[in-house]
Design an enzyme around this catalytic site. Structure first.
Site, mmCIF file in Angstrom:
data_model
loop_
_atom_site.group_PDB
_atom_site.id
_atom_site.type_symbol
_atom_site.label_atom_id
_atom_site.label_comp_id
_atom_site.label_asym_id
_atom_site.label_seq_id
_atom_site.Cartn_x
_atom_site.Cartn_y
_atom_site.Cartn_z
ATOM 1 N N TYR A 163 0.816 -1.115 -0.104
ATOM 2 C CA TYR A 163 -0.174 0.104 -0.018
ATOM 3 C C TYR A 163 0.855 1.270 0.272
ATOM 4 O O TYR A 163 0.670 2.039 -0.694
ATOM 5 C CB TYR A 163 -0.702 0.245 1.367
ATOM 6 C CG TYR A 163 -2.115 1.417 1.211
ATOM 7 C CD1 TYR A 163 -3.130 1.139 0.904
ATOM 8 C CD2 TYR A 163 -1.586 2.588 2.029
ATOM 9 C CE1 TYR A 163 -3.970 2.898 0.767
ATOM 10 C CE2 TYR A 163 -2.835 3.476 1.723
ATOM 11 C CZ TYR A 163 -3.181 3.687 1.072
ATOM 12 O OH TYR A 163 -4.193 4.996 1.686
ATOM 13 N N HIS A 191 -0.066 13.115 -6.447
ATOM 14 C CA HIS A 191 -0.563 12.024 -5.666
ATOM 15 C C HIS A 191 0.389 10.718 -5.822
ATOM 16 O O HIS A 191 -0.206 9.799 -5.317
ATOM 17 C CB HIS A 191 -1.912 11.615 -5.631
ATOM 18 C CG HIS A 191 -3.285 11.164 -4.510
ATOM 19 N ND1 HIS A 191 -3.400 12.226 -4.320
ATOM 20 C CD2 HIS A 191 -3.032 9.775 -3.901
ATOM 21 C CE1 HIS A 191 -3.934 11.851 -3.451
ATOM 22 N NE2 HIS A 191 -3.815 10.543 -3.025
ATOM 23 N N SER A 197 5.795 14.417 -4.664
ATOM 24 C CA SER A 197 5.554 13.391 -5.612
ATOM 25 C C SER A 197 6.849 12.902 -6.496
ATOM 26 O O SER A 197 7.453 14.308 -7.169
ATOM 27 C CB SER A 197 4.609 13.324 -7.283
ATOM 28 O OG SER A 197 3.022 13.644 -6.408
ATOM 29 N N GLY A 198 7.689 12.134 -5.760
ATOM 30 C CA GLY A 198 8.571 11.894 -6.576
ATOM 31 C C GLY A 198 10.311 12.218 -6.084
ATOM 32 O O GLY A 198 11.387 11.645 -6.090
ATOM 33 N N ARG A 246 12.872 11.910 -3.191
ATOM 34 C CA ARG A 246 12.846 10.996 -2.383
ATOM 35 C C ARG A 246 14.195 11.298 -1.194
ATOM 36 O O ARG A 246 14.768 10.543 -0.625
ATOM 37 C CB ARG A 246 12.911 9.598 -3.056
ATOM 38 C CG ARG A 246 12.255 9.090 -3.477
ATOM 39 C CD ARG A 246 11.730 8.399 -2.972
ATOM 40 N NE ARG A 246 10.450 7.667 -3.079
ATOM 41 C CZ ARG A 246 9.063 7.951 -3.413
ATOM 42 N NH1 ARG A 246 8.942 9.544 -3.771
ATOM 43 N NH2 ARG A 246 8.156 7.313 -4.317
ATOM 44 N N GLY A 258 5.977 11.956 1.110
ATOM 45 C CA GLY A 258 5.132 11.487 2.044
ATOM 46 C C GLY A 258 5.595 9.755 1.941
ATOM 47 O O GLY A 258 6.392 9.755 3.335
#
EC number: 1.1.2.3
Length: 383
Positions: free
Chosen positions: A30, A281, A313-314, A316, A335
């Site tokens: 998930y 997202h 988003s993306g 890291r 996230g």
């Protein structure tokens, strides 16, 4: 350079590897997965990492500062913790761990409507500094009550979500029977038994639930009833008619999250919003869409002087933060990186991940001879 994190895990990739060993497969998939074939999930990071920066070694240099002002507040770094749903499923008590770490390091923490701690608890842990992300209810009464709770909790920023007009098609979650709480098939039970630390912490903190939504949910819902409740209660499709009453109600700053086009950025400005987060997202909604760095460049260039342009988003790593800021973002959010950290290291994961990212970003800025975050665009290689 002083190391202020656990040297066994000196990268987000290390945290991801450890997280996969610590949590059940259904929870890891998930967290880790995108939608459909994961094309845009991987495109997000790969295309961001095509961005190249230029050092200026012979200029005068007085040290690098990560401090960044956003909406009149000075933060200690130009990144924050993005809203993530079902955080307590991935690691028990995860949103509280991350809220505490964000407050300690003076970076923003955004609480999702559908995560596993309440608005009030997040506000308590951050002394009223947590942002709140609203997943738009279908009923005005429920919308108004949730917004009033966020205002009473003194959340400085309300984030409204525009990129979930429909739920993403996520094959892993379908196979895993993922719901809230997760469907306990024999396969899932075996996965839980193989992760004793996760299981013990779940027993300690209790089965995760949508804490912010508890006052509105009938008691004793089974899985099918819970799904029907969520479908009936929320609609992710935003338009001017839905945004205007929120703008009228909310006295603080409003940010639109999920912007992926110049048209939506222009509309956000017209509707009087204060910021946008360019986002897809995390590659979880539209596999055929663009990576976030592509629209960010044009949106920031065209509208960056009219509205605060941010990105998620993306991203890291510290170098990824630098790439995003050099490309025009005023601020960034992550996230998965933080959820990998908490899933890997539990109570120490939030502090570790923020310290790691700060250290990486500091090194990049020192290498570039860039003293201030807002000067990173001067180091962008224009191709």
């Amino acid at each position: 350079m002083a190391i202020e994190f656990n040297s066994k895990y000196p990268s987000v990739d290390d945290l991801r590897t450890k997280a996969e060993k610590m949590i059940p497969k259904f929870a890891f998939e998930y967290l880790d997965g995108g939608c459909n074939e994961d094309v845009n999930l991987h495109r997000n990071t790969s295309e961001l990492r095509d961005v190249q920066l230029i050092p200026q070694y012979l200029r005068d240099f007085n040290g690098a500062s990560l401090k960044t002002k956003l909406f009149g507040i000075e933060y200690d770094a130009p990144f924050g913790i993005a809203p993530v749903g079902l955080q307590g499923l991935m690691w028990p008590n995860a949103p509280e761990i991350l809220a505490k770490a964000a407050h300690k390091h003076n970076v923003p923490f955004i609480l999702s409507t559908v995560t596993t701690t309440s608005i009030e608890r997040a506000a308590e842990l951050t002394e009223g500094k947590a942002w709140f992300q609203l997943y738009h209810p279908t009923e005005d009464r429920l919308r108004d009550d949730i917004i009033n709770r966020a205002a009473a909790a003194e959340c400085p920023v309300l984030v409204i979500l525009c990129d979930v007009p429909t739920f993403g098609f996520r094959p892993r979650d379908i196979r895993n029977g993922l719901a809230m709480p997760p469907k306990m098939s024999v396969k899932n039970i075996m996965q839980v038994l193989g992760k004793p630390k996760w299981a013990m912490n779940t027993l300690r903190y209790g089965q995760p639930s949508f804490e912010t939504l508890k006052p509105y949910m009938p008691k004793g819902l089974d899985l099918k009833q819970l799904g029907k409740f969520m479908d009936a209660t929320f609609s992710g499709r935003l338009n001017e008619e839905k945004i205007k009453p929120i703008r009228d109600m909310w006295k603080g700053k409003i940010v639109l999250k999920g912007v992926a086009s110049e048209e939506d950025a222009k509309e956000a400005i017209r509707l009087g919003l204060d910021g946008i987060i360019v986002s897809n997202h995390g590659g979880r909604q539209l596999d055929a869409g663009e990576s976030t760095i592509k629209p960010l460049v044009n949106i920031a260039a065209k509208y960056g002087d009219q509205i605060e342009v941010m990105m998620d988003s993306g991203i890291r790593s510290g170098p990824d933060v630098a790439r995003s800021l050099a490309s025009g973002a005023k601020f960034t959010f992550m996230g998965r990186s933080f959820m990998y950290g908490v899933s890997a290291l539990g109570n120490k994961g939030g502090d570790h991940t923020i310290s790691l990212l700060k250290t990486e970003l500091q090194q990049v800025m020192e290498q570039l001879c860039c003293e201030n975050v807002e000067d990173l665009p001067k180091h962008l290689l224009i191709k």
